[in-house]
Design a protein around this motif. Sequence first.
Motif, PDB file in Angstrom:
ATOM      1  N   VAL A 150       0.794  -1.274  -0.036  1.00 24.65           N
ATOM      2  CA  VAL A 150      -0.030   0.051  -0.008  1.00 24.65           C
ATOM      3  C   VAL A 150       0.738   1.197   0.159  1.00 24.65           C
ATOM      4  CG1 VAL A 150      -1.896   1.326   1.059  1.00 24.65           C
ATOM      5  CG2 VAL A 150      -1.822  -1.255   1.298  1.00 24.65           C
ATOM      6  N   LEU A 151       1.897   1.144   0.791  1.00 24.57           N
ATOM      7  CA  LEU A 151       2.961   2.326   0.751  1.00 24.57           C
ATOM      8  C   LEU A 151       3.566   2.613  -0.527  1.00 24.57           C
ATOM      9  CD1 LEU A 151       4.354   1.925   4.575  1.00 24.57           C
ATOM     10  CD2 LEU A 151       2.423   3.239   3.668  1.00 24.57           C
ATOM     11  N   ARG A 152       4.092   1.638  -1.048  1.00 26.13           N
ATOM     12  CA  ARG A 152       4.797   1.287  -2.336  1.00 26.13           C
ATOM     13  C   ARG A 152       3.931   2.044  -3.576  1.00 26.13           C
ATOM     14  NH1 ARG A 152       9.679  -1.250  -3.209  1.00 26.13           N
ATOM     15  NH2 ARG A 152      10.414  -2.479  -1.406  1.00 26.13           N
ATOM     16  N   ARG A 153       2.792   1.492  -3.375  1.00 25.87           N
ATOM     17  CA  ARG A 153       1.904   1.946  -4.517  1.00 25.87           C
ATOM     18  C   ARG A 153       1.454   3.519  -4.350  1.00 25.87           C
ATOM     19  NH1 ARG A 153      -3.136  -1.472  -7.560  1.00 25.87           N
ATOM     20  NH2 ARG A 153      -3.630   0.058  -9.054  1.00 25.87           N
ATOM     21  N   SER A 154       1.422   3.842  -3.324  1.00 27.27           N
ATOM     22  CA  SER A 154       0.849   5.305  -3.075  1.00 27.27           C
ATOM     23  C   SER A 154       2.133   6.181  -2.926  1.00 27.27           C
ATOM     24  CB  SER A 154       0.210   5.379  -1.596  1.00 27.27           C
ATOM     25  OG  SER A 154       0.690   5.092  -0.661  1.00 27.27           O
ATOM     26  N   GLY A 155       3.419   5.630  -2.957  1.00 24.81           N
ATOM     27  CA  GLY A 155       4.804   6.295  -3.162  1.00 24.81           C
ATOM     28  C   GLY A 155       4.904   7.005  -1.870  1.00 24.81           C
ATOM     29  N   ARG A 156       4.836   6.366  -1.018  1.00 24.28           N
ATOM     30  CA  ARG A 156       5.226   6.556   0.668  1.00 24.28           C
ATOM     31  C   ARG A 156       6.440   5.518   1.180  1.00 24.28           C
ATOM     32  NH1 ARG A 156       0.154   8.891  -1.164  1.00 24.28           N
ATOM     33  NH2 ARG A 156      -0.197  10.768   0.155  1.00 24.28           N
TER      34      ARG A 156
END
Length: 289
Positions: free
Chosen positions: A213-219
Amino acid sequence: MTEGVIDPTATLLEALDLAATGVDEFEGRSLPQPNGRVFGGQVLAQALLAAGRTVEDGRLPHSLHGYFLRAGVVPEPIAFAVERLRDGRSFTARRTHALQGGEPILSMIASFQVEQAGVDYADEMPTDVPGPDEVPSALDLLGTIDHPAAKFWAHESAFDVRHVGGSIYLGRAAEATGRQEVWFRSRGALPTDQLLHRALLAYACDQVMLEPVLRRSGRSWVTPGMSIASLDHAMWWHRDVRVDDWLLYVQTSPSAQGGRGLGAARVFAQDGTLVASIAQEGMVRFPEA
């Protein structure tokens, strides 16, 4: 290894060794965490082990569904109350409530099954993933950083974690994708008890289930002001598993909305055997959202 930590694997096993306090009632303690809260994977593993203590020999968990209801406090013991829902010819069902101060912090239902023959097939492990010896560990990435969280994941965690293509410990990924592959293995050898290995898989996976989730949202984990917490967890064990051998988590995040994100994973043994499938939804909030 940091001062005062002799064996992270042995320390974890001690925490998972529940004390019986009554009929179908148990008590466990919590391992220290950098954020001071009870680690969700720990209480999930303890709840499964408590349920397993009430099941006849020869039946292993094949699925669990749990909800994280409240944050637990590390210094206080956790009470586990097991409810016997069903004892059938092939399947056994148990509900476990984990409580602190009389309030539930986790509610879980697990199903156990006697070993049976049947149709047998599985997805194949990706062939384009480098082996664990080719991927840097958390110790390699965080071992020299003087910060409590870095010290914990590098030295005190019971699992060796290796992110294929780079971690998001210290910054966001170069590409905003929901795909992630992670190698996992316990730092030390473990007993052969299959119930314990399945519980430890539940423990370990909670460390990374929301990372896609963090990866896909750029976090990343160091995103300022981020608030993240597991909400629920579903898990299916397909075959026997050894968490003291290398396991590959092939992860995705199909959706995020409403301050929640969904992470999914297939878990493969190093020989390509699909051993488990996992899904977890979490609260994921960012200050600008």
